[in-house]
Design a protein around this motif. Structure first.
Motif, PDB file in Angstrom:
ATOM      1  N   ILE A   1       3.098  -2.634   3.855  1.00  0.00           N
ATOM      2  CA  ILE A   1       3.855  -1.347   4.262  1.00  0.00           C
ATOM      3  C   ILE A   1       5.001  -1.825   3.918  1.00  0.00           C
ATOM      4  O   ILE A   1       5.625  -2.285   4.606  1.00  0.00           O
ATOM      5  CB  ILE A   1       3.650  -0.575   4.908  1.00  0.00           C
TER       6      ILE A   1
ATOM      7  N   LYS B   1       7.198  11.213  -0.608  1.00  0.00           N
ATOM      8  CA  LYS B   1       5.830  11.428  -0.252  1.00  0.00           C
ATOM      9  C   LYS B   1       5.223  12.069   0.389  1.00  0.00           C
ATOM     10  O   LYS B   1       4.465  12.699   0.925  1.00  0.00           O
ATOM     11  CB  LYS B   1       5.021  10.504  -1.275  1.00  0.00           C
TER      12      LYS B   1
ATOM     13  N   ILE C   1      -2.501   6.818   2.415  1.00  0.00           N
ATOM     14  CA  ILE C   1      -1.904   7.930   1.338  1.00  0.00           C
ATOM     15  C   ILE C   1      -2.410   8.320   0.477  1.00  0.00           C
ATOM     16  O   ILE C   1      -2.335   9.819  -0.283  1.00  0.00           O
ATOM     17  CB  ILE C   1      -0.556   7.990   1.769  1.00  0.00           C
ATOM     18  N   LYS C   2      -2.050   7.093  -0.878  1.00  0.00           N
ATOM     19  CA  LYS C   2      -2.451   7.339  -2.434  1.00  0.00           C
ATOM     20  C   LYS C   2      -4.242   8.665  -2.164  1.00  0.00           C
ATOM     21  O   LYS C   2      -4.405   9.218  -2.489  1.00  0.00           O
ATOM     22  CB  LYS C   2      -2.941   6.500  -2.608  1.00  0.00           C
TER      23      LYS C   2
ATOM     24  N   SER D   1       0.677  -1.430   0.044  1.00  0.00           N
ATOM     25  CA  SER D   1       0.021   0.268  -0.362  1.00  0.00           C
ATOM     26  C   SER D   1       0.669   0.972   0.058  1.00  0.00           C
ATOM     27  O   SER D   1       0.313   2.168  -0.511  1.00  0.00           O
ATOM     28  CB  SER D   1      -1.373   0.212   0.926  1.00  0.00           C
ATOM     29  N   ALA D   2       2.103   0.734   0.833  1.00  0.00           N
ATOM     30  CA  ALA D   2       2.920   2.100   0.809  1.00  0.00           C
ATOM     31  C   ALA D   2       4.372   1.873   1.063  1.00  0.00           C
ATOM     32  O   ALA D   2       4.770   0.770   1.400  1.00  0.00           O
ATOM     33  CB  ALA D   2       2.298   3.503   1.966  1.00  0.00           C
TER      34      ALA D   2
ATOM     35  N   ILE E   1       4.027   3.233  -6.237  1.00  0.00           N
ATOM     36  CA  ILE E   1       3.699   3.191  -4.567  1.00  0.00           C
ATOM     37  C   ILE E   1       4.675   4.490  -3.843  1.00  0.00           C
ATOM     38  O   ILE E   1       5.377   5.162  -4.386  1.00  0.00           O
ATOM     39  CB  ILE E   1       4.524   2.457  -4.092  1.00  0.00           C
ATOM     40  N   PRO E   2       3.720   4.767  -2.779  1.00  0.00           N
ATOM     41  CA  PRO E   2       4.127   6.255  -1.924  1.00  0.00           C
ATOM     42  C   PRO E   2       5.136   5.702  -1.451  1.00  0.00           C
ATOM     43  O   PRO E   2       5.374   5.209  -0.554  1.00  0.00           O
ATOM     44  CB  PRO E   2       3.209   6.765  -1.836  1.00  0.00           C
TER      45      PRO E   2
ATOM     46  N   MET F   1      -0.858   6.276   6.682  1.00  0.00           N
ATOM     47  CA  MET F   1       0.261   5.408   5.992  1.00  0.00           C
ATOM     48  C   MET F   1      -0.682   4.980   4.689  1.00  0.00           C
ATOM     49  O   MET F   1      -0.013   5.150   3.438  1.00  0.00           O
ATOM     50  CB  MET F   1       1.149   4.882   6.156  1.00  0.00           C
ATOM     51  N   LYS F   2      -1.578   3.991   4.732  1.00  0.00           N
ATOM     52  CA  LYS F   2      -2.074   3.089   4.070  1.00  0.00           C
ATOM     53  C   LYS F   2      -2.711   3.549   3.021  1.00  0.00           C
ATOM     54  O   LYS F   2      -3.807   3.163   2.111  1.00  0.00           O
ATOM     55  CB  LYS F   2      -2.657   1.639   4.298  1.00  0.00           C
TER      56      LYS F   2
END
Length: 286
Positions: free
Chosen positions: A77, A157, A284-285, A50-51, A132-133, A281-282
């Motif tokens: 993550i 990011k 964040i997109k 996810s990140a 992926i950020p 964080m997951k």
């Protein structure tokens, strides 16, 4: 007795199947060059990412944070965690109070931020999906290093900081010397009193200072800070005021305050701070 024996066999079968379940991530030990020194670390890669984050150390002689990285990887993550320079398998010279040097001078914090930036480059190259950020995560002293890194490296990011000060290093030390490790400090002192000493006490040490606001005012990425009201190392209310000032200027910074927690917000008795950070964080997109 026969029934008990069968029960034991049944339980052993469950245990064996449980132990046989592989983790949902892989690990890979790596080495990378930063400012002329070879640093050693480990990349944790989940099956579904996810990140991704690079872990930034606190002030001590910290090796790679594998337990923390495992927790993040189990939550999709990706992580690069490495031994701090001069610690564990990493080359270079560790600067810190344990060896009689000042590890909060701006030159050392800048050097540590360059290490983190080099780690971001390594993690970015390792990820197969460039959408992926990649962010930075850390606690305490990392609160000064992370903004410096984010300013240097545009691949960063987002930032996630546990109990990081938004005041200068010298101001934080004044506060820390005044609280003097007293866990009951806030039972006997007021915010006004603590703030007066933080801003006006004479400095015990002279070094080149660092103000995180300089970097935080220049970057344009989301950030999450997690604080505990009982913190006796970081003046939380003052830090939150400064954070709100940045937010009023359009910065995408958020914070969560836990009234009963102290400096160790990441791994306290409450799982809520970490769960909030993981969820943030997951997503964040979005």
């Amino acid at each position: 007795m026969c029934r008990n024996f069968l029960l034991v066999l049944f339980l052993l079968g469950i245990l064996n199947r449980t132990l046989a379940i592989p983790p949902n991530f892989t690990t890979k030990n790596i080495k990378f060059l930063s400012e002329g020194d070879m640093l050693s670390g480990t990349i944790f890669t989940p099956k579904h990412i996810s990140a991704a984050v690079v872990m930034v150390h606190g002030s001590g002689q910290e090796k790679r944070m594998t337990e923390f990285a495992t927790l993040l990887a189990e939550n999709d993550i990706a992580v690069l965690t490495y031994d701090k320079r001069g610690v564990g398998e990493s080359a270079g010279i560790y600067a810190g109070p344990e060896v009689g040097t000042n590890n909060v001078d701006a030159s050392n914090l800048t050097l540590l931020s360059l290490d983190a930036s080099a780690a971001v480059d390594v993690l970015s190259k390792d990820l197969s999906n460039n959408k992926i950020p990649i962010g930075l995560i850390g606690a305490s002293q990392a609160g000064w290093i992370i903004p410096l890194t984010a300013e240097k490296n545009k691949k960063v990011k987002f930032i996630t900081i546990f109990s990081g000060a938004l005041i200068t290093v010298k101001e934080q030390l004044r506060f820390q010397f005044y609280t003097n490790g007293n866990s009951n400090f806030w039972d006997t002192h007021t915010e006004e009193d603590a703030r007066k000493h933080t801003m006006n006490d004479p400095d015990k040490y002279e070094f080149t200072d660092t103000d995180p606001l300089d970097a935080l005012s220049k970057v344009s990425i989301p950030g999450l800070w997690i604080f505990g009201s009982k913190d006796i190392q970081v003046p939380v209310n003052l830090s939150i005021e400064l954070l709100n000032t940045l937010k009023s200027k359009g910065k995408r910074y958020e914070y969560k305050l836990f009234p009963t927690l102290g400096h160790n917000t990441a791994f306290s008795n409450s799982e809520e701070p970490m769960n909030i950070a993981l969820k943030w964080m997951k997503n964040i997109k979005n």
